[in-house]
Design an enzyme around this catalytic site. Structure first.
Site, PDB file in Angstrom:
ATOM      1  N   ARG A   8       5.553  -4.402   7.061  1.00 49.29           N
ATOM      2  CA  ARG A   8       5.213  -3.361   6.077  1.00 49.29           C
ATOM      3  C   ARG A   8       6.103  -2.356   6.102  1.00 49.29           C
ATOM      4  NH1 ARG A   8      -1.042  -1.716   6.534  1.00 49.29           N
ATOM      5  NH2 ARG A   8      -0.582  -0.503   4.755  1.00 49.29           N
ATOM      6  N   HIS A   9       6.477  -1.379   5.023  1.00 47.21           N
ATOM      7  CA  HIS A   9       7.197  -0.075   5.119  1.00 47.21           C
ATOM      8  C   HIS A   9       6.721   0.760   6.000  1.00 47.21           C
ATOM      9  CE1 HIS A   9       3.680   1.693   3.174  1.00 47.21           C
ATOM     10  NE2 HIS A   9       3.742   0.524   2.233  1.00 47.21           N
ATOM     11  N   ASN A  15      -0.037   6.827   2.190  1.00 44.29           N
ATOM     12  CA  ASN A  15      -0.714   6.089   3.484  1.00 44.29           C
ATOM     13  C   ASN A  15      -1.438   7.312   4.239  1.00 44.29           C
ATOM     14  OD1 ASN A  15       1.890   3.874   4.175  1.00 44.29           O
ATOM     15  ND2 ASN A  15      -0.049   3.226   2.861  1.00 44.29           N
ATOM     16  N   ARG A  90       9.089   3.153  -0.964  1.00 44.15           N
ATOM     17  CA  ARG A  90       8.762   3.293   0.427  1.00 44.15           C
ATOM     18  C   ARG A  90       9.151   1.942   1.292  1.00 44.15           C
ATOM     19  NH1 ARG A  90       4.189   2.448  -2.803  1.00 44.15           N
ATOM     20  NH2 ARG A  90       2.609   1.002  -2.382  1.00 44.15           N
ATOM     21  N   GLU A 113       3.644  -3.906  -4.168  1.00 48.39           N
ATOM     22  CA  GLU A 113       2.015  -4.084  -3.812  1.00 48.39           C
ATOM     23  C   GLU A 113       1.137  -4.622  -5.000  1.00 48.39           C
ATOM     24  OE1 GLU A 113       0.200  -4.988  -1.709  1.00 48.39           O
ATOM     25  OE2 GLU A 113      -0.445  -3.456  -0.488  1.00 48.39           O
ATOM     26  N   HIS A 181       4.550  -4.783   1.613  1.00 54.54           N
ATOM     27  CA  HIS A 181       3.193  -4.135   1.577  1.00 54.54           C
ATOM     28  C   HIS A 181       2.031  -4.809   2.296  1.00 54.54           C
ATOM     29  CE1 HIS A 181       5.257  -1.286  -1.332  1.00 54.54           C
ATOM     30  NE2 HIS A 181       5.876  -2.566  -1.822  1.00 54.54           N
TER      31      HIS A 181
HETATM   32  O1  F6P Z   1      -3.291   1.266   1.465  1.00 54.15           O
HETATM   33  C1  F6P Z   1      -2.025   0.697   1.548  1.00 54.15           C
HETATM   34  C2  F6P Z   1      -2.156  -0.583   0.421  1.00 54.15           C
HETATM   35  O2  F6P Z   1      -0.854  -1.141   0.622  1.00 54.15           O
HETATM   36  C3  F6P Z   1      -2.399  -0.186  -1.004  1.00 54.15           C
HETATM   37  O3  F6P Z   1      -1.438   0.220  -1.824  1.00 54.15           O
HETATM   38  C4  F6P Z   1      -3.098  -1.328  -1.525  1.00 54.15           C
HETATM   39  O4  F6P Z   1      -3.928  -1.120  -2.498  1.00 54.15           O
HETATM   40  C5  F6P Z   1      -3.908  -1.778  -0.341  1.00 54.15           C
HETATM   41  O5  F6P Z   1      -3.206  -1.420   0.902  1.00 54.15           O
HETATM   42  C6  F6P Z   1      -4.198  -3.355  -0.047  1.00 54.15           C
HETATM   43  O6  F6P Z   1      -5.285  -3.520   0.886  1.00 54.15           O
HETATM   44  P1  F6P Z   1      -6.660  -3.860   0.598  1.00 54.15           P
HETATM   45  O7  F6P Z   1      -6.400  -5.028  -0.489  1.00 54.15           O
HETATM   46  O8  F6P Z   1      -7.213  -4.104   1.553  1.00 54.15           O
HETATM   47  O9  F6P Z   1      -7.161  -2.690  -0.380  1.00 54.15           O
END
Ligand code: F6P
Length: 229
Positions: A8-9, A15, A90, A113, A181
Site C-alpha cells: 500500500r502507499h 489515513n 498517495r 482505490e 491501496h
Molecule cells: O481507509 C483506507 C482505504 O483504502 C479507503 O480509501 C477504502 O475505502 C478502504 O480502505 C477499503 O477498505 P475496506 O473495504 O475495509 O473499507
C-alpha cells in the site's frame, strides 16, 4: 526469479484522520515509508541483477562460466523491475524516490482505490451514524455491497476492474512492484495466493507491509516484510 511485490502507499493525511477514499497527499510518516521502500527494492533489485548477470557455477571438478553469445546480451543488464501505481497522489508520491532511470514507472487508473461514491471522504463512524442501514448492509455482505452514489463500487466491481491489470501481470516476464491501496492489495493478493472471495474483503492488510509473490511450480510462494519506522 520474477517477483510480484504488492504494497500500500505510505500513510496519507486522510489515513491519519480515518477518512476513506479521497486524493490526499502523504503524511510525514508516509514519506518516510516511501524512502524506505525505494531503498528496499533497490537492494533486492541489485541482488536479482547479480543473479541475472550470472555467476560462475562451480562444482568439484569444473567451472562453468557464461559464454559470450549474442543471446546473452540482455542478461548482462540487471533484471528489469517495473513500478506500477494508481493515479491517486498517495501512490504516486510513494514512488517519488525511485530512480526513473532504473525503474519503468507506470500510473494505472484501474489500480485506484475502491470508490466509495457518496461516502468518499467520510470516516466509518460518520457512515455508521448517518447511514446505519448502509453501514449494516456492508457488514453483512462486504464483497457484493456497492457504495451508493455515482461510480460507487463493490469488491465484486473491483475484481472486474482489475482483470486487465492481472492479464498484463501474467503476460510480462519481469518483476513488478504494485504500489496501491487496501482494497486493491486485497484483491491482487487473493488472486495470486488463491484466497477465496469470502475472506478477501476482511483480510488484515496494514500500511507498511510488502508482500512478494514468487511463482513456484504449483502456485505462488509468499514472503512478507514489515517496515519498522
Ligand atoms: O481507509 C483506507 C482505504 O483504502 C479507503 O480509501 C477504502 O475505502 C478502504 O480502505 C477499503 O477498505 P475496506 O473495504 O475495509 O473499507
Amino acid at each position: 526469479p520474477r517477483v510480484i511485490y504488492i504494497t500500500r502507499h505510505g500513510e496519507s493525511e486522510d489515513n491519519a484522520l480515518g477518512r476513506i477514499g479521497g486524493d490526499a497527499s502523504l503524511a510525514p510518516a508516509g514519506v518516510r515509508y516511501a524512502q524506505a521502500l525505494a531503498r528496499f527494492i533497490d537492494r533486492r533489485h541489485a541482488e536479482f541483477g547479480a543473479e541475472a548477470r550470472g555467476r560462475t557455477m562451480e562444482d568439484d571438478n569444473s567451472t562453468i562460466t557464461r559464454e559470450r553469445h549474442p543471446n546473452n546480451d540482455d542478461d548482462d543488464e540487471p533484471q528489469p523491475c517495473e513500478v506500477w501505481t494508481s493515479m491517486l497522489k498517495r501512490t504516486m508520491e510513494t514512488v517519488e524516490s525511485f530512480d526513473p532511470q532504473r525503474y519503468h514507472i507506470k500510473n494505472i487508473r484501474s489500480l485506484n482505490e475502491i470508490y466509495a461514491g457518496r461516502f468518499e471522504g467520510m470516516t466509518y463512524a460518520e457512515i455508521a451514524r448517518n447511514f446505519p442501514d448502509e453501514y449494516e448492509a456492508r457488514q453483512l455482505d462486504k464483497f457484493y455491497y456497492r457504495y451508493p452514489g455515482i461510480g460507487g463500487e463493490s469488491y465484486a466491481d473491483v475484481v472486474l476492474r482489475l482483470q486487465q491489470v492481472i492479464v498484463e501481470l501474467e503476460r510480462i516476464r519481469h518483476s513488478v512492484l504494485l504500489v496501491t491501496h487496501r482494497a486493491m492489495a486485497r484483491t491482487l493478493l487473493s488472486y495470486f495466493m488463491d484466497i477465496p472471495t469470502t475472506h478477501m474483503p476482511d483480510m488484515e492488510l496494514p500500511l507498511g507491509y510488502v508482500y512478494a509473490c514468487e511463482p513456484r511450480p504449483f502456485g505462488n510462494f509468499l514472503r512478507v516484510w514489515r517496515y519498522v519506522p
